[in-house]
Design a protein around this motif. Sequence first.
Motif, PDB file in Angstrom:
ATOM      1  N   MET A 104     -78.632 -88.447  22.681  1.00  0.00           N
ATOM      2  CA  MET A 104     -77.312 -88.666  23.270  1.00  0.00           C
ATOM      3  C   MET A 104     -77.320 -89.909  24.157  1.00  0.00           C
ATOM      4  SD  MET A 104     -76.126 -86.019  21.822  1.00  0.00           S
ATOM      5  CE  MET A 104     -74.456 -86.203  22.442  1.00  0.00           C
TER       6      MET A 104
ATOM      7  N   SER B 237     -76.007 -89.311  18.867  1.00  0.00           N
ATOM      8  CA  SER B 237     -74.753 -89.009  19.564  1.00  0.00           C
ATOM      9  C   SER B 237     -73.696 -88.391  18.657  1.00  0.00           C
ATOM     10  CB  SER B 237     -74.203 -90.284  20.214  1.00  0.00           C
ATOM     11  OG  SER B 237     -74.956 -90.627  21.341  1.00  0.00           O
TER      12      SER B 237
ATOM     13  N   LEU C 191     -69.341 -83.838  21.751  1.00  0.00           N
ATOM     14  CA  LEU C 191     -70.192 -83.163  22.741  1.00  0.00           C
ATOM     15  C   LEU C 191     -69.880 -83.723  24.127  1.00  0.00           C
ATOM     16  CD1 LEU C 191     -73.619 -82.849  20.897  1.00  0.00           C
ATOM     17  CD2 LEU C 191     -71.604 -81.411  20.773  1.00  0.00           C
ATOM     18  N   GLN C 192     -68.901 -83.133  24.781  1.00  0.00           N
ATOM     19  CA  GLN C 192     -68.459 -83.620  26.088  1.00  0.00           C
ATOM     20  C   GLN C 192     -68.799 -82.673  27.222  1.00  0.00           C
ATOM     21  OE1 GLN C 192     -67.205 -86.661  26.372  1.00  0.00           O
ATOM     22  NE2 GLN C 192     -67.224 -86.973  24.151  1.00  0.00           N
TER      23      GLN C 192
ATOM     24  N   ASP D 106     -69.822 -77.486  24.637  1.00  0.00           N
ATOM     25  CA  ASP D 106     -69.960 -78.218  23.370  1.00  0.00           C
ATOM     26  C   ASP D 106     -71.422 -78.308  22.955  1.00  0.00           C
ATOM     27  OD1 ASP D 106     -67.215 -78.673  23.335  1.00  0.00           O
ATOM     28  OD2 ASP D 106     -67.392 -80.582  24.395  1.00  0.00           O
ATOM     29  N   PHE D 107     -72.278 -78.660  23.918  1.00  0.00           N
ATOM     30  CA  PHE D 107     -73.715 -78.759  23.635  1.00  0.00           C
ATOM     31  C   PHE D 107     -74.252 -77.397  23.188  1.00  0.00           C
ATOM     32  CE2 PHE D 107     -73.429 -82.774  25.716  1.00  0.00           C
ATOM     33  CZ  PHE D 107     -74.567 -83.488  25.400  1.00  0.00           C
TER      34      PHE D 107
ATOM     35  N   PHE E  44     -73.103 -76.471  19.674  1.00  0.00           N
ATOM     36  CA  PHE E  44     -73.774 -77.307  18.674  1.00  0.00           C
ATOM     37  C   PHE E  44     -75.201 -76.820  18.443  1.00  0.00           C
ATOM     38  CE2 PHE E  44     -76.026 -81.135  17.255  1.00  0.00           C
ATOM     39  CZ  PHE E  44     -75.173 -81.585  16.258  1.00  0.00           C
TER      40      PHE E  44
ATOM     41  N   PHE F 118     -82.207 -81.748  22.475  1.00  0.00           N
ATOM     42  CA  PHE F 118     -81.482 -82.958  22.848  1.00  0.00           C
ATOM     43  C   PHE F 118     -82.357 -83.880  23.699  1.00  0.00           C
ATOM     44  CE2 PHE F 118     -78.455 -79.508  22.373  1.00  0.00           C
ATOM     45  CZ  PHE F 118     -77.467 -80.069  21.575  1.00  0.00           C
TER      46      PHE F 118
END
Length: 326
Positions: free
Chosen positions: A62, A99, A103-104, A108-109, A112, A121
């Motif tokens: 990311m 990225s 994924l904000q 979201d993370f 995912f 990550f």
Amino acid sequence: MHDIARLANVSTPTVSRVLNGSSLVTAETRDRVLEVAKTHGYAVNRNAQKLRNARTNTIAVMLDFGSHRHGAIGDPFIFELLAGVSEALSIRDQDLLLSPPGLQSARDFRDFFRARGADGFIVLGQGTRDDMLRTLARESIPLVVWGAVAPDAPYCAVGSDNLEGGTLAGRHFLARQRKRWLFIGDTRHEELRLRYEGLRLAAKDREDVTIDLLPIASMAFTATAQAVTAHLDTVDRPDAVFAFSDTAAMAALGAFRASGLCAPGDLSLVGYNNIPPAAHFSPAITTIDQKTDLAGALLVEKLMQQIDGGRPTSVVLPTDIVVRET
């Protein structure tokens, strides 16, 4: 695989072992199976293979797009880090997913990861996302961050000694008898805050030294140049400048030159990161060096330890000052 097994006169598990590189198959059998597979155009479906395995063998890397104007990252330092991470992942036969969009937030993370988009990550740059990263770490999501190493952070981080880097810059200014210092950078970023604190630490016993702070919301080259130009129109001009990156130092030099100020005659300038262009810029930029040659391998190693169930510790890499023309 059933067709390949029939044509090669072996069992289906044997075909699977051959295609997965198992050492339990003889060289003769392996060659026969591979030749049949090649002749008939068979290839392993990697995505289907991942669904059968406990891991995806994919790492999401990311970037901190939010710290750059219009989401455009132009700092070569980030791509040096990315190259090191990419090389280390390839050695481990891991795919790199750069990225993925959307994924904000911590949710979201988490979604995912649980959907098996990636095994973990690597975050290149904390930016202003420290709270989110702490939340992810507390939920046991495999995560390693390039950035400031905080003793109370629940996530594993790899980064340079930012406080020492700032102190080295301050000592450089003191040795050149500079009195009006300017720090360029957004101290909401923990890395940059520590560099600013290190600069202040170097001058803590010096009543004749003043330190101004020029916060810049965007790390983009043009935004930095514009901010420095506006700053020079409103305050006393500095005789020492510590920029948050070498790219920012280059932008600042252009703004100073347009205002009739040149380094090293009118001011001393120190950047950060020691990117290759810093040595060839005119004038060559004095900078704080980070051990980026180690960073990529360390980030990947720490993450793989987490994925394997370990609890890796954070690492602070040494910094040093590289004195050049500015």
